[in-house]
Design a protein around this motif. Structure first.
Motif, PDB file in Angstrom:
ATOM      1  N   ALA A  29       0.861  70.899  61.072  1.00  0.00           N
ATOM      2  CA  ALA A  29       0.296  70.761  59.725  1.00  0.00           C
ATOM      3  C   ALA A  29      -1.141  71.261  59.672  1.00  0.00           C
ATOM      4  O   ALA A  29      -1.638  71.594  58.580  1.00  0.00           O
ATOM      5  CB  ALA A  29       0.364  69.302  59.283  1.00  0.00           C
ATOM      6  N   GLU A  30      -1.829  71.310  60.803  1.00  0.00           N
ATOM      7  CA  GLU A  30      -3.218  71.776  60.836  1.00  0.00           C
ATOM      8  C   GLU A  30      -3.323  73.294  60.932  1.00  0.00           C
ATOM      9  O   GLU A  30      -4.426  73.838  60.875  1.00  0.00           O
ATOM     10  CB  GLU A  30      -3.938  71.138  62.026  1.00  0.00           C
ATOM     11  N   ARG A  31      -2.195  73.964  61.069  1.00  0.00           N
ATOM     12  CA  ARG A  31      -2.213  75.421  61.211  1.00  0.00           C
ATOM     13  C   ARG A  31      -2.225  76.092  59.836  1.00  0.00           C
ATOM     14  O   ARG A  31      -1.966  75.469  58.815  1.00  0.00           O
ATOM     15  CB  ARG A  31      -0.993  75.890  62.002  1.00  0.00           C
ATOM     16  N   SER A  32      -2.490  77.411  59.888  1.00  0.00           N
ATOM     17  CA  SER A  32      -2.483  78.196  58.659  1.00  0.00           C
ATOM     18  C   SER A  32      -1.878  79.562  58.948  1.00  0.00           C
ATOM     19  O   SER A  32      -1.690  79.937  60.118  1.00  0.00           O
ATOM     20  CB  SER A  32      -3.916  78.360  58.107  1.00  0.00           C
ATOM     21  N   GLY A  33      -1.585  80.295  57.896  1.00  0.00           N
ATOM     22  CA  GLY A  33      -1.036  81.631  58.061  1.00  0.00           C
ATOM     23  C   GLY A  33       0.385  81.595  58.605  1.00  0.00           C
ATOM     24  O   GLY A  33       1.116  80.610  58.447  1.00  0.00           O
ATOM     25  N   ASN A  34       0.760  82.706  59.295  1.00  0.00           N
ATOM     26  CA  ASN A  34       2.128  82.770  59.800  1.00  0.00           C
ATOM     27  C   ASN A  34       2.341  81.933  61.049  1.00  0.00           C
ATOM     28  O   ASN A  34       3.450  81.890  61.576  1.00  0.00           O
ATOM     29  CB  ASN A  34       2.533  84.232  60.064  1.00  0.00           C
ATOM     30  N   ARG A  35       1.295  81.271  61.540  1.00  0.00           N
ATOM     31  CA  ARG A  35       1.455  80.359  62.673  1.00  0.00           C
ATOM     32  C   ARG A  35       1.979  78.994  62.229  1.00  0.00           C
ATOM     33  O   ARG A  35       2.429  78.207  63.058  1.00  0.00           O
ATOM     34  CB  ARG A  35       0.125  80.184  63.416  1.00  0.00           C
TER      35      ARG A  35
ATOM     36  N   GLY B  88       5.891  64.547  71.906  1.00  0.00           N
ATOM     37  CA  GLY B  88       6.858  64.004  70.960  1.00  0.00           C
ATOM     38  C   GLY B  88       6.882  64.792  69.656  1.00  0.00           C
ATOM     39  O   GLY B  88       5.939  65.530  69.322  1.00  0.00           O
ATOM     40  N   LEU B  89       7.948  64.596  68.896  1.00  0.00           N
ATOM     41  CA  LEU B  89       8.113  65.334  67.646  1.00  0.00           C
ATOM     42  C   LEU B  89       6.999  65.017  66.651  1.00  0.00           C
ATOM     43  O   LEU B  89       6.507  65.918  65.955  1.00  0.00           O
ATOM     44  CB  LEU B  89       9.485  65.004  67.037  1.00  0.00           C
ATOM     45  N   ASP B  90       6.587  63.775  66.565  1.00  0.00           N
ATOM     46  CA  ASP B  90       5.541  63.422  65.611  1.00  0.00           C
ATOM     47  C   ASP B  90       4.235  64.151  65.928  1.00  0.00           C
ATOM     48  O   ASP B  90       3.477  64.519  65.016  1.00  0.00           O
ATOM     49  CB  ASP B  90       5.318  61.902  65.596  1.00  0.00           C
ATOM     50  N   ILE B  91       3.993  64.376  67.217  1.00  0.00           N
ATOM     51  CA  ILE B  91       2.756  65.066  67.617  1.00  0.00           C
ATOM     52  C   ILE B  91       2.799  66.536  67.198  1.00  0.00           C
ATOM     53  O   ILE B  91       1.833  67.062  66.629  1.00  0.00           O
ATOM     54  CB  ILE B  91       2.532  64.945  69.132  1.00  0.00           C
ATOM     55  N   VAL B  92       3.921  67.198  67.437  1.00  0.00           N
ATOM     56  CA  VAL B  92       3.994  68.622  67.103  1.00  0.00           C
ATOM     57  C   VAL B  92       3.994  68.816  65.576  1.00  0.00           C
ATOM     58  O   VAL B  92       3.465  69.813  65.073  1.00  0.00           O
ATOM     59  CB  VAL B  92       5.225  69.287  67.744  1.00  0.00           C
ATOM     60  N   LEU B  93       4.574  67.879  64.847  1.00  0.00           N
ATOM     61  CA  LEU B  93       4.528  67.968  63.385  1.00  0.00           C
ATOM     62  C   LEU B  93       3.094  67.824  62.876  1.00  0.00           C
ATOM     63  O   LEU B  93       2.654  68.547  61.962  1.00  0.00           O
ATOM     64  CB  LEU B  93       5.414  66.894  62.759  1.00  0.00           C
ATOM     65  N   GLU B  94       2.353  66.923  63.486  1.00  0.00           N
ATOM     66  CA  GLU B  94       0.959  66.714  63.080  1.00  0.00           C
ATOM     67  C   GLU B  94       0.114  67.949  63.401  1.00  0.00           C
ATOM     68  O   GLU B  94      -0.703  68.382  62.580  1.00  0.00           O
ATOM     69  CB  GLU B  94       0.414  65.486  63.804  1.00  0.00           C
ATOM     70  N   ARG B  95       0.315  68.510  64.583  1.00  0.00           N
ATOM     71  CA  ARG B  95      -0.470  69.699  64.967  1.00  0.00           C
ATOM     72  C   ARG B  95      -0.066  70.914  64.134  1.00  0.00           C
ATOM     73  O   ARG B  95      -0.908  71.743  63.786  1.00  0.00           O
ATOM     74  CB  ARG B  95      -0.289  69.981  66.448  1.00  0.00           C
TER      75      ARG B  95
ATOM     76  N   ALA C  19       6.368  75.071  69.032  1.00  0.00           N
ATOM     77  CA  ALA C  19       5.192  75.226  68.194  1.00  0.00           C
ATOM     78  C   ALA C  19       4.515  73.875  68.020  1.00  0.00           C
ATOM     79  O   ALA C  19       5.172  72.873  67.736  1.00  0.00           O
ATOM     80  CB  ALA C  19       5.602  75.797  66.827  1.00  0.00           C
ATOM     81  N   GLY C  20       3.201  73.836  68.209  1.00  0.00           N
ATOM     82  CA  GLY C  20       2.462  72.589  68.096  1.00  0.00           C
ATOM     83  C   GLY C  20       2.363  71.806  69.391  1.00  0.00           C
ATOM     84  O   GLY C  20       1.784  70.716  69.408  1.00  0.00           O
ATOM     85  N   ALA C  21       2.890  72.332  70.490  1.00  0.00           N
ATOM     86  CA  ALA C  21       2.812  71.614  71.771  1.00  0.00           C
ATOM     87  C   ALA C  21       1.419  71.688  72.381  1.00  0.00           C
ATOM     88  O   ALA C  21       1.088  70.902  73.277  1.00  0.00           O
ATOM     89  CB  ALA C  21       3.836  72.178  72.751  1.00  0.00           C
TER      90      ALA C  21
END
Length: 281
Positions: free
Chosen positions: A222-228, A213-220, A108-110
């Motif tokens: 955080a920009e999501r909403s809902g069940n995603r 990297g992990l920091d990238i997927v965490l950042e992306r 998730a977030g890739a």
């Protein structure tokens, strides 16, 4: 009345009628005959059936029935996608002009969905994007959200969505339309592993791992909403398990410092190598 030996007997004569059809008067009145030449009997095919006369010039033959004009287009049956054959030319294959099926894997977030959509939008051949998450969410009432826990219901809905995606991919490919699918496939979990995709799409499916990297997927994330949107702990756990793809033999793209167009361009380069030498999976 006497007849010549060996001459055929005439047919019985009926009052008011001449000789039977096919009977030549010369057969029972031997000797010179000054009348018109006898009319030969029509030719017969084997078995005694008369041969039909040739059609007259300009005769019309029955026309074929008109084609179906209802607009229905029959789809060929979708079969497993075969491994693409490498081209015979020395030049590297051009994946942008080849009908192929791609499985984009990543946590998730890739950026799987964004890259897949961009890649499909910029192909020179018709291409479809099939997102497993979108298909899973077709279920509205009774949707088994994996965030609430992976259980029998969420697993059953996942399997159903994957079969549906595989069926759609085979139909698209059978009609000359490439497709790219995206899914968070784990290397150490058979339920959500590659085996199901190979079974439902075929061995010609080309898997590519997108793993920033992990920091990238965490950042992306955080920009999501809902069940995603997942919790940071869940994102870190998924990302750690995805690291198992290293050493698997599958091509991996680290798009930590790449934007979407650059990632799509590198994806084309990776696919060109995969077409020339399909990965073992």
């Amino acid at each position: 009345m006497q007849h010549a030996v060996g001459s055929p007997l005439p047919p019985p004569h009926q009052p008011g009628h001449g000789p039977a059809h096919g009977w030549s008067p010369a057969a029972h009145h031997p000797g010179p005959h000054q009348g018109p030449a006898p009319v030969p009997a029509p030719p017969q095919a084997p078995g005694g059936y008369p041969v039909p006369p040739p059609p007259a010039a300009g005769a019309q033959h029955p026309s074929a029935p008109p084609p179906d004009t209802t607009g229905h287009v029959p789809l060929p049956p979708g079969g497993p996608v075969a491994v693409p054959s490498p081209p015979q030319a020395a030049a590297p294959p051009d994946p942008t002009a080849t009908t192929i099926a791609v499985l984009l894997i990543g946590p998730a977030g890739a950026g799987k969905t964004s890259v897949a959509k961009y890649w499909a939008d910029h192909r020179r051949v018709p291409t479809a994007h099939i997102s497993l998450d979108d298909v899973r969410e077709w279920v509205r009432s009774g949707f088994a959200d994996p965030q609430s826990g992976w259980n029998d219901n969420s697993e059953a809905q996942y399997r159903l969505a994957r079969r549906t995606c595989g069926f759609a991919a085979r139909n698209f490919l059978a009609n000359g339309i490439s497709c790219i699918l995206d899914d968070a496939v784990f290397p150490d979990r058979p339920v959500v592993g590659l085996g199901g995709w190979k079974r439902h799409v075929g061995p010609g499916l080309l898997p590519v791992v997108l793993l920033p990297g992990l920091d990238i997927v965490l950042e992306r994330n955080a920009e999501r909403s809902g069940n995603r949107r997942l919790s940071d702990e869940e994102v870190a756990r998924i990302h750690g398990r995805m690291a198992g793809w290293y050493g698997s033999g599958l091509p991996i793209i680290d798009n930590s410092q790449l934007d979407i167009p650059e990632t799509a361009r590198i994806l084309d380069d990776v696919l060109a190598r995969s077409i020339a030498s399909p990965p073992k999976w």
